[in-house]
Design a protein around this motif. Sequence first.
Motif, mmCIF file in Angstrom:
data_model
loop_
_atom_site.group_PDB
_atom_site.id
_atom_site.type_symbol
_atom_site.label_atom_id
_atom_site.label_comp_id
_atom_site.label_asym_id
_atom_site.label_seq_id
_atom_site.Cartn_x
_atom_site.Cartn_y
_atom_site.Cartn_z
ATOM 1 N N VAL A 150 0.851 -1.192 0.000
ATOM 2 C CA VAL A 150 0.000 0.000 0.000
ATOM 3 C C VAL A 150 0.882 1.236 0.000
ATOM 4 N N ALA A 151 0.304 2.362 -0.373
ATOM 5 C CA ALA A 151 1.022 3.640 -0.325
ATOM 6 C C ALA A 151 0.711 4.343 0.985
ATOM 7 N N PHE A 152 1.658 5.167 1.444
ATOM 8 C CA PHE A 152 1.476 5.900 2.691
ATOM 9 C C PHE A 152 1.696 7.391 2.489
ATOM 10 N N SER A 153 1.014 8.151 3.309
ATOM 11 C CA SER A 153 1.301 9.579 3.446
ATOM 12 C C SER A 153 2.591 9.753 4.225
ATOM 13 N N THR A 154 2.989 10.988 4.441
ATOM 14 C CA THR A 154 4.051 11.260 5.398
ATOM 15 C C THR A 154 3.547 10.915 6.804
ATOM 16 N N ALA A 155 4.457 10.781 7.732
ATOM 17 C CA ALA A 155 4.089 10.394 9.094
ATOM 18 C C ALA A 155 3.284 11.499 9.782
ATOM 19 N N TYR A 156 2.214 11.110 10.454
ATOM 20 C CA TYR A 156 1.440 12.085 11.222
ATOM 21 C C TYR A 156 1.567 11.873 12.732
ATOM 22 N N PHE A 157 2.248 10.787 13.141
ATOM 23 C CA PHE A 157 2.511 10.565 14.569
ATOM 24 C C PHE A 157 3.614 9.525 14.662
ATOM 25 N N GLN A 158 4.334 9.515 15.794
ATOM 26 C CA GLN A 158 5.349 8.495 16.027
ATOM 27 C C GLN A 158 5.088 7.813 17.365
ATOM 28 N N ALA A 159 5.028 6.491 17.315
ATOM 29 C CA ALA A 159 4.785 5.691 18.512
ATOM 30 C C ALA A 159 5.884 4.644 18.634
ATOM 31 N N GLY A 160 5.722 3.702 19.563
ATOM 32 C CA GLY A 160 6.676 2.606 19.732
ATOM 33 C C GLY A 160 6.020 1.452 20.462
ATOM 34 N N GLN A 161 6.467 0.234 20.187
ATOM 35 C CA GLN A 161 5.926 -0.942 20.865
ATOM 36 C C GLN A 161 6.380 -0.979 22.321
ATOM 37 N N GLN A 162 5.439 -1.269 23.232
ATOM 38 C CA GLN A 162 5.759 -1.319 24.657
ATOM 39 C C GLN A 162 4.801 -2.278 25.350
ATOM 40 N N LEU A 163 5.213 -2.796 26.489
ATOM 41 C CA LEU A 163 4.392 -3.747 27.242
ATOM 42 C C LEU A 163 3.438 -3.033 28.199
ATOM 43 N N MET A 164 2.216 -3.553 28.280
ATOM 44 C CA MET A 164 1.238 -3.114 29.275
ATOM 45 C C MET A 164 0.898 -4.324 30.143
ATOM 46 N N VAL A 165 0.921 -4.129 31.456
ATOM 47 C CA VAL A 165 0.716 -5.226 32.402
ATOM 48 C C VAL A 165 -0.164 -4.753 33.563
ATOM 49 N N GLY A 168 1.054 6.446 9.469
ATOM 50 C CA GLY A 168 0.732 7.137 8.234
ATOM 51 C C GLY A 168 -0.680 6.821 7.776
ATOM 52 N N VAL A 169 -1.219 7.679 6.907
ATOM 53 C CA VAL A 169 -2.487 7.404 6.233
ATOM 54 C C VAL A 169 -2.173 6.457 5.082
ATOM 55 N N ALA A 170 -2.838 5.304 5.027
ATOM 56 C CA ALA A 170 -2.567 4.310 3.994
ATOM 57 C C ALA A 170 -3.582 4.425 2.857
ATOM 58 N N MET A 171 -3.102 4.179 1.628
ATOM 59 C CA MET A 171 -3.935 4.248 0.426
ATOM 60 C C MET A 171 -3.528 3.150 -0.550
ATOM 61 N N ASN A 172 -4.320 2.919 -1.582
ATOM 62 C CA ASN A 172 -3.973 1.956 -2.611
ATOM 63 C C ASN A 172 -2.685 2.395 -3.325
ATOM 64 N N LEU A 173 -1.851 1.433 -3.690
ATOM 65 C CA LEU A 173 -0.570 1.746 -4.324
ATOM 66 C C LEU A 173 -0.722 2.576 -5.592
ATOM 67 N N GLU A 174 -1.819 2.401 -6.308
ATOM 68 C CA GLU A 174 -2.005 3.093 -7.582
ATOM 69 C C GLU A 174 -2.485 4.535 -7.416
ATOM 70 N N THR A 201 -1.613 7.543 -6.569
ATOM 71 C CA THR A 201 -0.545 8.503 -6.272
ATOM 72 C C THR A 201 -1.067 9.933 -6.134
ATOM 73 N N ASP A 202 -2.102 10.279 -6.903
ATOM 74 C CA ASP A 202 -2.637 11.645 -6.771
ATOM 75 C C ASP A 202 -3.315 11.845 -5.431
ATOM 76 N N LEU A 203 -3.939 10.777 -4.907
ATOM 77 C CA LEU A 203 -4.565 10.862 -3.582
ATOM 78 C C LEU A 203 -3.497 10.998 -2.503
ATOM 79 N N VAL A 204 -2.378 10.290 -2.662
ATOM 80 C CA VAL A 204 -1.282 10.406 -1.705
ATOM 81 C C VAL A 204 -0.804 11.858 -1.632
ATOM 82 N N ARG A 205 -0.610 12.483 -2.799
ATOM 83 C CA ARG A 205 -0.159 13.885 -2.808
ATOM 84 C C ARG A 205 -1.202 14.802 -2.187
ATOM 85 N N ARG A 206 -2.463 14.499 -2.420
ATOM 86 C CA ARG A 206 -3.546 15.335 -1.874
ATOM 87 C C ARG A 206 -3.594 15.211 -0.351
#
Length: 389
Positions: A223-238, A334-340, A342-347
């Motif tokens: 799939v295609a992605f936008s630029t990153a809109y947030f950054q997270a990380g894997q962590q344990l919850m107990v 990122g916001v994910a879109m269909n690989l084809e 590309t104009d939506l990705v730019r938008r």
Amino acid sequence: MRTGSTDGTGSTGSTQAAAAGEAAGGTASPGGEHAAASTYGAAGTLRAGQRPAGRRRTVALSVAGCALAVTAALLAPAAFNNSGHSSHREQSGQRAHSRQAVAPARDGTSETSESCQRPEESLRPLPITGDAVRRIKNRKPGKLIAGVDQNSFRWGYRDPATGELAGFDIDLVRAIAQEIFGDRNAVIFRTIPTSQRIPALQQRTVDIVVRTMTINCDRIKKVAFSTAYFQAGQQLMVPQDSTITSYGPSLRGKRVCTATSSTGEGLLDDDGKRGARALGATKVTVPNQLDCLVRLQLGQVDAVLTDNALAAGQAAQDPSVKLVGVPLTKEPYGVAMNLEDTDLVRRVNKVLEDYRKGGKDSPWMQAYRYWLQDDLKGITAPPQPAYKD
């Protein structure tokens, strides 16, 4: 008056748990403005400093709402596979990717292949109308179809006080609809489980997926992605009284829950010294991450491995759980879109470019303060975009 709509039919191959959630919210029922709607101006941005009076009680109501999912979660299979094909491909890719994403504080987007050094790089923003955007605008009715979550508190969840979808991701979807249609309510929301995010885009069941989805080297092949809109990380919850202290030796003999086809599953499947087998732990998989919280509450698992951004919201709902250790990865959403498309990705990247503008008063920072700051403190700016063209 409610505006927008939700469509439960988008949950292709959904489990009993997901179906129960949709039934509770009303399949194909009107969706639209969440409880914070009155805090938005004409351009769809938050008015600084305003919150609805009922927001705080949502936490308590959401805790009660989790109990409704218990029966459904018990019925959910330990490993979700919608007819076996699409989710298996994503799982296989996650296992391959996980070998590069198990060291603490390491960038979870890296891969040995020289062809994928920075998967978070996307196409430069342009307000263009190509085939994809034209198809969306010409559709009857003229609405954006977005794949989202309805179980992730603060991100994409059904507010029990209003019955409406709400959260950081939901607001971003509305900003995209505003840019394309000039109407932030021109959206059909389709709730989809974690394992169906990529198949939904490939099958064009949805136009975009905004569902705390990590950009990584395996997924950008599908799939295609936008630029990153947030950054997270894997962590344990107990649980608060757990003897587990981190992702390491204290997991021996413990049951660790994660969502199928998630980055967390890739970490647990790692063939090296930090996989579940090497640590002496047992992996438990469920279709949606919220099901892990239910199992943790019932004592059916000992820990949950998930994005710390999601876990922080769940800990806010349930004070009997906590985060331990350090984030194992750095994961851009990122916001994910269909690989084809590309104009939506730019938008979409144009939307994100505008969303970041304004410093501390940018739409992004306003949304962060409104939805996430209480549980994820210390963030002073959105992730900087990276482009490949």
